[in-house]
Motif scaffolding. Sequence first.
Motif, PDB file in Angstrom:
ATOM      1  N   ILE A  43      20.704 -16.531 109.014  1.00 53.66           N
ATOM      2  CA  ILE A  43      19.373 -15.930 108.958  1.00 53.66           C
ATOM      3  C   ILE A  43      19.256 -15.137 107.664  1.00 53.66           C
ATOM      4  O   ILE A  43      20.238 -14.534 107.204  1.00 53.66           O
ATOM      5  CB  ILE A  43      19.096 -15.033 110.188  1.00 53.66           C
ATOM      6  N   ASN A  79      14.915 -18.088 109.411  1.00 48.99           N
ATOM      7  CA  ASN A  79      16.081 -18.902 109.776  1.00 48.99           C
ATOM      8  C   ASN A  79      16.528 -19.699 108.560  1.00 48.99           C
ATOM      9  O   ASN A  79      15.717 -20.122 107.736  1.00 48.99           O
ATOM     10  CB  ASN A  79      15.733 -19.863 110.912  1.00 48.99           C
ATOM     11  N   GLY A 112      20.455 -23.037 111.293  1.00 49.75           N
ATOM     12  CA  GLY A 112      19.503 -21.950 111.488  1.00 49.75           C
ATOM     13  C   GLY A 112      19.528 -21.364 112.884  1.00 49.75           C
ATOM     14  O   GLY A 112      18.671 -20.533 113.225  1.00 49.75           O
ATOM     15  N   VAL A 146      14.108 -22.834 114.026  1.00 44.58           N
ATOM     16  CA  VAL A 146      15.283 -22.472 114.820  1.00 44.58           C
ATOM     17  C   VAL A 146      15.485 -23.448 115.976  1.00 44.58           C
ATOM     18  O   VAL A 146      14.577 -23.687 116.771  1.00 44.58           O
ATOM     19  CB  VAL A 146      15.148 -21.017 115.336  1.00 44.58           C
TER      20      VAL A 146
END
Length: 526
Positions: free
Chosen positions: A319, A336, A343, A373
Amino acid sequence: MTIANTPAGVADTGVSRLEKLRLLKEVVRDGDAEATERQHGKGKLTARERIDLLLDPESFTELEGLRRHRAQGFGLETRRPHTDGVVAGWGTVHGRTVFVYAHDFRIFGGALGEAHAAKIHKVMDLAISAGAPLVSLNDGAGARIQEGVTALAGYGGIFVRNTKASGVIPQISVMLGPCAGGAAYSPALTDFVFMVRDTSQMFITGPDVVAAVTGQSVTAEELGGAAIHATKSGVSHFDYEDEQTALDDVRFLLAMLPQNNRERSPRVPSGDSPHRTSERLAELVPDSGSVPYDIRAVLSEIVDNGEFMEIHEQWAANIVVALGRMDGHVVGFVANQPQVLAGALNIDASEKAARFVQMCDAFNIPLVTLVDVPGFLPGVDQEHGGIIRRGAKLLYAYCNATVPRVSVVLRKAYGGAYIVMDSRSVGADVALAWPSNEIAVMGAEGAANVVFRKQIAAAKDSTAERQRLVDQYHADLMHPYYSAERGLVDDVIEPGETRPLVIRALNMLRTKHTDLPARKHGNPPQ
């Protein structure tokens, strides 16, 4: 002319009082030449040289420069140097007031005693009262053993003030030498920690104690050096090769922060049009959710002039958190990073992002969240390590944040991780998505295997039937407009329009005001 151990400070009585004062301050300012040479020999600057690099030229005003300790015994009564090993006061950075204190390793190794601590308490109290940032330049050997428990009490006073100042004024710790034992807790209580490789170390118990208790042989650098804290522990937000570069970046960071929690960060005209679009964005992010890319390239296209300051760059790299400007206004970014662990959110990423969100909220910095994500990282180590408790920190931080919040879903946003990444349901003010977005409980294949398990098992050609049902689920529940049709996304936008539309949303939210329920304070997951 020599400085004597007398209240008058100068032995030669044939000199005028004004001249005595000038000579005394000159000697205090210059310090011991041999000690200075030893400090330089270690590749380290003196306390005053560091302050000169941090602050605007000729802006430093010193407090209690003539203070000396009153301790007796262990030879201290014959060693009473002025400043008592810490230089403290205020000056300006980019014309704005900043308070600073710097340990002087040349005097008692920068160790903290009663008078030393009192000076730090004084400058911290002034910083809180004046509503201005506090920077500590740390290079000390811990508590002054000869002064016993009074030295430890001095640290307690620092910790209380760190806590009182938390979320009120920005606090920055710059580690420029050793910081061991209880002394390490003060930097840990501040907003940002800078370290310099090979010269700064932080640890609670040193290498000798570790070896005696555990039998492990480790160097100070291996135990608590800049590289360790920047990559493994997450204690350090930034690490550098040399002191000057570190202090230059402290100045840069201060330019991005407000003076206190009652103000906003200063706006700086950038010359980068708020209406600028970027066709390159569509090329940077592959349509396929399984193909990685560098989210930093996306950030560069969105922020003013492609410039941003990444925080915790080497820790929890799945992140990215950063400060940048949009239309001259400072914005906090949470994004992300598909290049690392696809991610996915894990323990470290959740804690990293949560602390950043809390910092931005405390100092009135709007938040922009870029979402791509696949979920939370699965694994026994994550579950046993407390991903539920620690992942909830990020959820709590977003739900508690009252600053303007804009989220943009670039590609996939699955399961609980979608909710946690500042979804509309947890309070995002404006939620946007690209045409490549897939917002769902889970990926289409996993969902089809759960929902249509019996149907797939009963089919003559289970592989073909599975694929048909995967395609059906994707078409019905994961198409780019599904969330927009249900009001969970405000608009599906062209990637190239991201910058101007986010700026427009942030400008609309500039006067946002939100009141939380009356309470002493929340009780976030720890």
